[in-house]
Design an enzyme around this catalytic site. Structure first.
Site: not given
Ligand code: DX5
Ligand code: ZN
Length: 228
Positions: A9, A34, A36, A38, A68, A70, A139, A177
């Site tokens: 990620s 990956h 992310d 947000m 991903h 969110m 998750m 994840d």
């Molecule tokens: C959290 C993200 C993850 C995050 C994981 O909402 O979806 O992908 O980056 O990070 P680690 O591996 O540090 O928990």
């Molecule tokens: Zn993620």
């Protein structure tokens, strides 16, 4: 076919050197990236949009990119992320008004589709969607931030999803994840996951190659354990 896939990620990468840092984890042996997204609405944090994904593709990042989402609502962003170079687009069912329509939209734009389950999201969202899915994301933390601790309740959920997948003879990928680290990855694999998102558990080290080698070793143990 390779049994396990590592998906760093890049939320935990050095954003001032994103292209370089992303290339480094790929060169060190990662399988996909990956990404992310947000929106400060579905989750209380704000990260990257399609422009950044496009820049990574222009920087010549060619491995599959697992976006991903969110975000809420979801649909408007799908064409934009597809155009920017997404391989997989994964969303949370609570964030979509019409889950089936969103899945179709992802496919129509040439991407693979994933559905993401928060720790307290029930698995019945799989009942009418499984055959359309390329990836199921569980998750193992509440979404929004990197570097949180892995929730042990994920193990039972993983085993339950693995059962559903096998009972349906499906080849959908099962991704975990949140809080995945060197010391728990074997147990996570043994419970049924085959795609591992790893953020802080990778980027906090300086020698990515060494840590990925150790991770692969752990996964090999989980594999040997599962076939005996
Ligand atoms: C959290 C993200 C993850 C995050 C994981 O909402 O979806 O992908 O980056 O990070 P680690 O591996 O540090 O928990
Ligand atoms: Zn993620």
């Amino acid at each position: 076919m390779k049994k396990f896939f590592l998906a760093p990620s890049i939320l935990s990468a050095d954003f001032a050197r994103l292209g370089e840092d992303t290339q480094k984890v790929i060169d060190a042996g990662s399988d996909l990236i990956h990404f992310d997204v947000m929106d400060n609405h579905y989750v209380p944090n704000l990260t990257m949009g399609p422009m950044i994904l496009e820049s990574l593709r222009k920087y010549n990042i060619t491995v599959p990119i697992d976006v991903h989402l969110m975000v809420k609502p979801v649909d408007d962003l799908i064409p934009q992320f597809a155009k920017a170079g997404a391989t997989f687009i994964t969303f949370h069912p609570e964030a979509s008004f019409h889950i089936e329509r969103t899945l179709n939209l992802i496919k129509e734009h040439g991407c693979k589709a994933g559905l993401a389950f928060n720790p307290a999201t029930p698995l019945n969202f799989l009942d009418y969607t499984l055959e359309k899915l390329d990836l199921i994301l569980l998750m193992s933390v509440s979404p929004g931030f990197g570097n949180q601790s892995f929730l042990p309740s994920t193990f039972n959920k993983l085993r339950a999803v693995r059962k559903i997948i096998d009972a349906n003879c499906s080849d959908v990928l099962l991704e975990v994840d949140g809080g995945v680290k060197l010391d728990n990855i074997a147990e996570i694999a043994f419970a049924g996951a085959n795609v591992f998102v790893i953020g802080s558990g990778l980027f906090k080290y300086t020698n990515y190659e060494l840590i990925i080698k150790k991770i692969r070793n752990e996964l090999q143990h989980a594999y040997s354990r599962s076939i005996h």
